[in-house]
Scaffold this active site. Structure first.
Site, mmCIF file in Angstrom:
data_model
loop_
_atom_site.group_PDB
_atom_site.id
_atom_site.type_symbol
_atom_site.label_atom_id
_atom_site.label_comp_id
_atom_site.label_asym_id
_atom_site.label_seq_id
_atom_site.Cartn_x
_atom_site.Cartn_y
_atom_site.Cartn_z
ATOM 1 N N ASN A 13 4.940 -0.274 11.573
ATOM 2 C CA ASN A 13 4.299 -0.993 10.423
ATOM 3 C C ASN A 13 5.170 -1.037 9.621
ATOM 4 O O ASN A 13 5.345 -0.144 8.607
ATOM 5 C CB ASN A 13 2.972 -0.519 10.166
ATOM 6 N N LYS A 15 5.272 -2.781 7.045
ATOM 7 C CA LYS A 15 4.817 -2.791 5.581
ATOM 8 C C LYS A 15 5.479 -4.194 4.878
ATOM 9 O O LYS A 15 6.067 -5.167 5.572
ATOM 10 C CB LYS A 15 4.900 -1.847 4.816
ATOM 11 N N HIS A 99 -6.059 -1.722 7.050
ATOM 12 C CA HIS A 99 -5.014 -0.595 6.574
ATOM 13 C C HIS A 99 -5.695 -0.155 5.133
ATOM 14 O O HIS A 99 -5.931 -0.951 4.439
ATOM 15 C CB HIS A 99 -3.609 -1.102 6.431
ATOM 16 N N GLU A 101 -3.932 0.595 2.853
ATOM 17 C CA GLU A 101 -3.357 -0.017 1.492
ATOM 18 C C GLU A 101 -3.958 -1.419 1.359
ATOM 19 O O GLU A 101 -4.134 -1.763 -0.149
ATOM 20 C CB GLU A 101 -1.889 -0.231 1.930
ATOM 21 N N GLU A 173 -5.766 6.827 10.342
ATOM 22 C CA GLU A 173 -4.618 7.219 9.402
ATOM 23 C C GLU A 173 -5.102 7.801 8.159
ATOM 24 O O GLU A 173 -5.763 7.173 7.395
ATOM 25 C CB GLU A 173 -4.005 5.895 8.888
ATOM 26 N N GLY A 179 2.824 7.950 3.982
ATOM 27 C CA GLY A 179 4.071 7.837 3.126
ATOM 28 C C GLY A 179 4.354 8.940 2.151
ATOM 29 O O GLY A 179 5.018 9.118 1.344
ATOM 30 N N SER A 219 2.801 9.476 8.294
ATOM 31 C CA SER A 219 4.084 10.462 8.639
ATOM 32 C C SER A 219 4.175 10.912 9.798
ATOM 33 O O SER A 219 5.021 11.977 10.009
ATOM 34 C CB SER A 219 4.046 11.597 7.381
HETATM 35 P P1 13P Z 1 3.957 6.483 7.416
HETATM 36 O O1 13P Z 1 4.396 6.604 8.704
HETATM 37 O O2 13P Z 1 5.222 5.709 6.306
HETATM 38 O O3 13P Z 1 3.621 7.548 6.729
HETATM 39 O O4 13P Z 1 2.833 5.141 7.396
HETATM 40 C C1 13P Z 1 1.935 5.135 8.172
HETATM 41 C C2 13P Z 1 1.204 4.093 8.052
HETATM 42 O O5 13P Z 1 0.631 3.733 7.141
HETATM 43 C C3 13P Z 1 1.111 3.114 9.102
HETATM 44 O O6 13P Z 1 0.223 2.061 9.067
#
Ligand code: 13P
Length: 259
Positions: A13, A15, A99, A101, A173, A179, A219
């Site tokens: 992803n 982002k 997601h 976010e 997740e 992150g 992560s």
């Molecule tokens: P990270 O791997 O950067 O923690 O992000 C995970 C994520 O949100 C994947 O959708």
């Protein structure tokens, strides 16, 4: 992972990262690092404007292109939205929905996630939804993780048939692991992924639960991937930061291959 019933999926992803001018270099760097005989599916979920360029850059690498969101509307006056048909037209095979976010910053609800899943599963679209669920640190500390996850899964799958659920992917997740560099332990991740499968078994049947790929995200990186992927109910990863680096992403793909 249980390769007997489920194909491992390693999905990146990106982002809101990467520029179109950098995607060819990414693909060129990734190419020699990919295992020759791959049993896992590799996917890159990229920002909308990068979709055609990434599709071109990864041609021949057996890497599918995915999106990070989709509109619930078919077409018309919805400024800024991108329809499922547009994604399908570009050859998109996967689409992340719900997601954390998007839930946190764009008010995405379980009902909206459900509507998006239904849209992606329409026959003429046929894009695999990657449905994200996960608890916050506060919810984990309050010991309501399982109730919360169960609610999100039931909400996202509401009204879907068993056949439709067998075309979905769920990604667990934990919000506190995204992150932050703070990964869930293999035990924590396995416990929730196993629970998600139990929820689906109760809602549908053993066959549907058994065939559903459940990914872990938060992560996941080159160092911890192998341990997480060794868990029986973790069928792959949804990877943020590490998917932007060809070396790290390839290590995770290789880990899935060896599992
Ligand atoms: P990270 O791997 O950067 O923690 O992000 C995970 C994520 O949100 C994947 O959708």
């Amino acid at each position: 992972m249980n390769k007997k019933y489920r194909k491992p999926i390693i999905a990146g992803n990106w982002k809101m990262n990467m520029l179109s001018t950098k995607t060819k270099e990414f693909a060129d760097d990734l190419k020699p690092l990919l295992p020759k005989n791959r049993s896992s599916e590799a996917v890159l979920c990229v920002p909308f404007p990068l979709i055609p360029g990434v599709a071109k850059a990864v041609k021949g690498l057996r890497v599918s292109v995915g999106a990070q969101d989709v509109s619930v509307h078919d077409k018309g006056a919805y400024t800024g939205e991108v329809s499922a048909e547009m994604l399908s037209d570009l050859g998109v095979k996967y689409c992340i929905i719900g997601h954390s976010e998007r839930r946190a910053y764009h008010g995405e609800t379980d009902a909206l996630v459900n509507a998006k899943a239904k849209k992606l599963l329409e026959k003429e679209i046929s894009i695999t939804p990657i449905i994200c669920v996960g608890e916050t640190l506060e919810q984990r500390e309050l010991d309501v993780t399982m109730e919360w996850i169960s609610m999100q899964v039931k909400g996202a799958l509401s009204g879907l048939s068993g056949g439709e659920v067998r075309k979905c992917v769920i990604a667990y997740e934990p919000v506190w692991a995204i992150g932050t560099g703070k990964t869930a332990t293999a035990e924590q991740a396995q416990e929730v992924c196993e629970y998600i499968r139990t929820v689906v078994r109760k809602l549908y049947d053993a066959r549907t639960a058994r065939s559903l790929p459940i990914l872990y995200g938060g992560s996941m990186n080159a160092k911890n991937a192998a341990e997480l992927l060794a868990c029986p109910d973790i069928d792959g990863g949804l990877i943020g930061g590490a998917s932007l680096k060809p070396e790290d992403f390839s290590v995770i793909i290789n880990a899935a291959n060896e599992e």
